[in-house]
Design an enzyme around this catalytic site. Structure first.
Site, PDB file in Angstrom:
ATOM      1  N   ARG A  87       6.330  17.332 -12.038  1.00 29.27           N
ATOM      2  CA  ARG A  87       6.693  18.500 -12.868  1.00 29.27           C
ATOM      3  C   ARG A  87       6.307  18.266 -14.319  1.00 29.27           C
ATOM      4  O   ARG A  87       5.749  19.154 -14.982  1.00 29.27           O
ATOM      5  CB  ARG A  87       8.193  18.754 -12.759  1.00 29.27           C
ATOM      6  N   ASP A 123       1.204  -0.836  -7.545  1.00 27.92           N
ATOM      7  CA  ASP A 123      -0.020  -1.576  -7.846  1.00 27.92           C
ATOM      8  C   ASP A 123      -1.222  -1.115  -7.006  1.00 27.92           C
ATOM      9  O   ASP A 123      -2.345  -1.059  -7.497  1.00 27.92           O
ATOM     10  CB  ASP A 123       0.201  -3.083  -7.618  1.00 27.92           C
ATOM     11  N   ASP A 137      11.069  -0.641  -5.728  1.00 33.21           N
ATOM     12  CA  ASP A 137      11.128  -2.110  -5.816  1.00 33.21           C
ATOM     13  C   ASP A 137      11.223  -2.632  -7.248  1.00 33.21           C
ATOM     14  O   ASP A 137      11.552  -3.793  -7.451  1.00 33.21           O
ATOM     15  CB  ASP A 137       9.900  -2.725  -5.146  1.00 33.21           C
ATOM     16  N   VAL A 159       2.519  18.453 -14.778  1.00 32.51           N
ATOM     17  CA  VAL A 159       2.041  19.847 -14.685  1.00 32.51           C
ATOM     18  C   VAL A 159       2.406  20.638 -15.946  1.00 32.51           C
ATOM     19  O   VAL A 159       1.558  21.311 -16.548  1.00 32.51           O
ATOM     20  CB  VAL A 159       2.643  20.539 -13.430  1.00 32.51           C
ATOM     21  N   ARG A 199      -0.754   5.997   2.586  1.00 31.73           N
ATOM     22  CA  ARG A 199      -1.481   4.770   2.242  1.00 31.73           C
ATOM     23  C   ARG A 199      -2.827   4.913   2.927  1.00 31.73           C
ATOM     24  O   ARG A 199      -2.894   4.983   4.149  1.00 31.73           O
ATOM     25  CB  ARG A 199      -0.723   3.537   2.761  1.00 31.73           C
TER      26      ARG A 199
HETATM   27  O1  F6P Z   1       7.236  -0.354  -1.790  1.00 31.20           O
HETATM   28  C1  F6P Z   1       8.500   0.127  -1.504  1.00 31.20           C
HETATM   29  C2  F6P Z   1       8.955  -0.287  -0.139  1.00 31.20           C
HETATM   30  O2  F6P Z   1      10.102   0.455   0.039  1.00 31.20           O
HETATM   31  C3  F6P Z   1       9.233  -1.776   0.119  1.00 31.20           C
HETATM   32  O3  F6P Z   1      10.442  -2.255  -0.389  1.00 31.20           O
HETATM   33  C4  F6P Z   1       9.180  -1.841   1.619  1.00 31.20           C
HETATM   34  O4  F6P Z   1       8.889  -3.122   2.078  1.00 31.20           O
HETATM   35  C5  F6P Z   1       8.074  -0.872   1.924  1.00 31.20           C
HETATM   36  O5  F6P Z   1       8.049   0.072   0.870  1.00 31.20           O
HETATM   37  C6  F6P Z   1       8.216  -0.157   3.248  1.00 31.20           C
HETATM   38  O6  F6P Z   1       7.119   0.672   3.427  1.00 31.20           O
HETATM   39  P1  F6P Z   1       6.898   1.708   4.612  1.00 31.20           P
HETATM   40  O7  F6P Z   1       7.452   3.009   4.149  1.00 31.20           O
HETATM   41  O8  F6P Z   1       5.438   1.774   4.797  1.00 31.20           O
HETATM   42  O9  F6P Z   1       7.648   1.184   5.799  1.00 31.20           O
END
Ligand code: F6P
Length: 327
Positions: free
Chosen positions: A25, A107, A131, A28, A76
């Site tokens: 938001r 990252d 995290d 944008v 991903r």
């Molecule tokens: O990067 C955040 C996170 O929640 C990590 O703590 C965990 O290991 C991972 O994502 C889990 O990812 P997924 O949603 O692919 O199971």
């Protein structure tokens, strides 16, 4: 002053985090405020490869700050790691006339932005992950909400553990990072906290604190284990072997990623979204927006990716003191 960019693509990538919508938001609305067009890209790099766009404007992002998840979806993308995938993504940028991109994630997301920058696209990253493991920033969007969500569940667990005089082993997220476990452990008043950054000595770190608490009159116990330490079930086995306590395991899992973001996450997201657009409009590229203390700053992406974030030693020492671990 003339803006350096004219059309920005914004996307969320990797694990979602509460507050990502507030960041979208902000990107944008700040863009619109500065006279820059903004296009939503759905499903992160996957969507950039496939031209998966969403029309975004001032009104369409209203009433999303209180929502968890991400209206742009997340993914991903393995394909984007290949040269072929990157070529397709660049082709999409050209087709849509995007001269800049804002990626909200961790990252992995920032690494991808560097690939786009090589082809002349201006890029800025916004740190969003529960995290809190991005080195250049003291805070990542989603962390506060995740801590509070975990805390609320653990408080509930405590009630039933107290009633049955049991030991609870709770696994919280954090594959490589123990920030969440450590802070949740301190705030829930855990008997012991295990994090992946530190070698675990079960006798010293878990069994002894349980024993001491029992001698002090306590009849229920709360052990917080970060995902990256290993299986919470194995930790429970060790506790049962050594103490014969009636022990139960709870894996909080993805529940920690959901829910309405806290005020802190919404506010940080708003600032970071604003900063990202401001940097692009000023002609900056390859930057990550970061928070240091109360100040919003920015780092070169390559420099940011080379930085390492260890566990905060002061917080770790505090946890050891509060759980009575003898060094
Ligand atoms: O990067 C955040 C996170 O929640 C990590 O703590 C965990 O290991 C991972 O994502 C889990 O990812 P997924 O949603 O692919 O199971």
């Amino acid at each position: 002053m003339e803006n350096a960019v004219h059309r920005i693509g914004v996307f969320t990538s990797g694990g979602d985090a509460p507050g990502m919508n507030a960041a979208i938001r902000s990107v944008v609305r700040t863009s619109q405020h500065m006279g820059i067009e903004c296009v939503g890209i759905q499903r992160g790099y996957h969507g950039l490869i496939n031209g998966d766009i969403a029309k975004l404007d001032f009104e369409s992002v209203s009433d999303i700050t209180r929502r968890g998840g991400t209206i742009l979806y997340s993914a991903r993308s393995e394909e984007f790691k290949t040269e072929e995938g990157q070529k397709k993504a660049i082709a999409t940028c050209k087709l849509l006339g995007l001269d800049a991109v804002v990626g909200i994630g961790g990252d992995g997301t920032f690494n991808g932005l560097l690939a786009l920058a090589k082809h002349g696209i201006s890029v800025v990253g916004i740190p969003g992950t529960i995290d809190n493991d991005i080195a250049c920033t003291s805070y990542t969007i989603g962390y506060d909400t995740a801590c509070n969500t975990a805390l609320e569940s653990i408080d509930r667990l405590r009630d039933t553990m107290q009633a049955h005089e049991r030991c609870s082993v709770v696994e919280v997220m954090g594959h490589r990072a123990g920030h969440l476990a450590l802070n949740v452990g301190i705030s829930c008043g855990a008997t012991a906290v295990l994090v992946p950054e530190k070698k675990v000595d079960y006798e010293r770190d878990v069994i002894e604190p349980i024993r001491r608490a029992r001698l002090g009159g306590r009849t229920h116990f709360m052990i917080i284990v970060a995902e990256g330490v290993g299986s919470a079930y194995q930790v429970a086995e060790k506790i049962m072997e050594a103490t014969s306590l009636d022990t139960r395991v709870t894996v909080l899992g993805h529940v920690q990623r959901g829910g309405s973001p806290t005020a802190r996450d919404r506010t940080v997201a708003a600032y970071m979204g604003y900063e990202a657009v401001r940097l692009l409009a000023a002609g900056k590229t390859c930057r990550v927006v970061a928070l240091q203390g109360d100040t919003y700053v920015d780092y070169d992406i390559t420099e940011a990716l080379s930085m390492k974030k260890g566990l905060d030693e002061q917080t770790y020492t505090l946890m050891r003191a509060l759980t009575g671990v003898q060094e």
